[in-house]
Motif scaffolding. Structure first.
Motif, PDB file in Angstrom:
ATOM      1  N   ARG A  65       0.827  -1.209   0.000  1.00 45.19           N
ATOM      2  CA  ARG A  65       0.000   0.000   0.000  1.00 45.19           C
ATOM      3  C   ARG A  65       0.857   1.253   0.000  1.00 45.19           C
ATOM      4  O   ARG A  65       0.524   2.247  -0.639  1.00 45.19           O
ATOM      5  CB  ARG A  65      -0.940  -0.011   1.193  1.00 45.19           C
ATOM      6  CG  ARG A  65      -2.087  -0.986   1.032  1.00 45.19           C
ATOM      7  CD  ARG A  65      -3.091  -0.793   2.128  1.00 45.19           C
ATOM      8  NE  ARG A  65      -2.468  -0.929   3.435  1.00 45.19           N
ATOM      9  CZ  ARG A  65      -2.797  -1.813   4.341  1.00 45.19           C
ATOM     10  NH1 ARG A  65      -3.752  -2.661   4.110  1.00 45.19           N
ATOM     11  NH2 ARG A  65      -2.179  -1.851   5.501  1.00 45.19           N
ATOM     12  N   ALA A  69       0.765   4.120  -2.599  1.00 45.30           N
ATOM     13  CA  ALA A  69       0.194   5.365  -2.085  1.00 45.30           C
ATOM     14  C   ALA A  69       1.041   6.596  -2.404  1.00 45.30           C
ATOM     15  O   ALA A  69       0.487   7.671  -2.641  1.00 45.30           O
ATOM     16  CB  ALA A  69      -0.018   5.264  -0.577  1.00 45.30           C
ATOM     17  N   PHE A  72       0.338   7.808  -5.875  1.00 44.54           N
ATOM     18  CA  PHE A  72      -1.051   8.277  -5.893  1.00 44.54           C
ATOM     19  C   PHE A  72      -1.170   9.641  -5.229  1.00 44.54           C
ATOM     20  O   PHE A  72      -1.905  10.506  -5.706  1.00 44.54           O
ATOM     21  CB  PHE A  72      -1.976   7.268  -5.206  1.00 44.54           C
ATOM     22  CG  PHE A  72      -3.413   7.657  -5.279  1.00 44.54           C
ATOM     23  CD1 PHE A  72      -4.125   7.501  -6.457  1.00 44.54           C
ATOM     24  CD2 PHE A  72      -4.049   8.207  -4.188  1.00 44.54           C
ATOM     25  CE1 PHE A  72      -5.450   7.877  -6.539  1.00 44.54           C
ATOM     26  CE2 PHE A  72      -5.376   8.591  -4.255  1.00 44.54           C
ATOM     27  CZ  PHE A  72      -6.081   8.415  -5.433  1.00 44.54           C
ATOM     28  N   TRP A 113      -9.263   6.604  -4.671  1.00 48.02           N
ATOM     29  CA  TRP A 113      -8.501   5.568  -3.956  1.00 48.02           C
ATOM     30  C   TRP A 113      -9.422   4.419  -3.543  1.00 48.02           C
ATOM     31  O   TRP A 113      -9.077   3.248  -3.678  1.00 48.02           O
ATOM     32  CB  TRP A 113      -7.821   6.182  -2.742  1.00 48.02           C
ATOM     33  CG  TRP A 113      -6.987   5.220  -1.967  1.00 48.02           C
ATOM     34  CD1 TRP A 113      -7.324   4.617  -0.798  1.00 48.02           C
ATOM     35  CD2 TRP A 113      -5.680   4.753  -2.300  1.00 48.02           C
ATOM     36  NE1 TRP A 113      -6.293   3.810  -0.381  1.00 48.02           N
ATOM     37  CE2 TRP A 113      -5.280   3.878  -1.291  1.00 48.02           C
ATOM     38  CE3 TRP A 113      -4.813   5.015  -3.364  1.00 48.02           C
ATOM     39  CZ2 TRP A 113      -4.047   3.241  -1.301  1.00 48.02           C
ATOM     40  CZ3 TRP A 113      -3.586   4.381  -3.372  1.00 48.02           C
ATOM     41  CH2 TRP A 113      -3.213   3.505  -2.350  1.00 48.02           C
TER      42      TRP A 113
END
Length: 137
Positions: A65, A69, A72, A113
């Motif tokens: 993650r 992340a 993102f 997300w």
């Protein structure tokens, strides 16, 4: 020392508009979006590829993650900068353009997300079910 704020100064602060559209901010936001988007797509592809090769590993681990992340977050940051610049270029004051961008960008980022997480989870589940069906055959 007089700390009184003149209402005219306050009004001019909130109504300040750039003299020209902020092309640099828009270009910077677009550049950040493109580069972060490419990194995000590559990291998602790599992590899903690793999971497909070893479906028994923990899906959605903290490290995975985190690797997804960061790009993102850059993508969302670029969207916010581009959104604020676009608002300023159509005549919205600078303060309100940034305020709107700072309020809406995290909401939109959170929705995206969430949707991506659901989609990746569904793909992982479909792959796992498909693997189980092939093993039983």
């Amino acid at each position: 020392m007089n700390t009184f704020v003149d209402p005219n100064q306050l009004e001019s602060f909130f109504n300040a508009r750039p003299s020209e559209p902020p092309y640099f901010l828009f270009a910077a936001g677009l550049f950040i979006c493109l580069t972060s988007g490419l990194a995000f797509a590559a990291s998602v592809r790599a992590e899903m590829g690793r999971w497909y090769k070893n479906p028994n590993m923990e899906y959605g681990s903290r490290w995975m993650r985190l690797q997804v992340a960061f790009p993102f977050a850059g993508l969302v940051l670029g969207l916010g900068i581009g959104f604020a610049a676009a608002l300023m270029s159509i005549g919205v004051s600078t303060v309100f353009a940034w305020a709107i961008a700072l309020l809406l960008t995290p909401v939109v980022g959170g929705l995206i997300w969430s949707r991506i997480g659901k989609q990746m989870g569904q793909e992982a589940l479909d792959f796992y079910i498909d693997q189980q069906m092939h093993q039983q055959s």
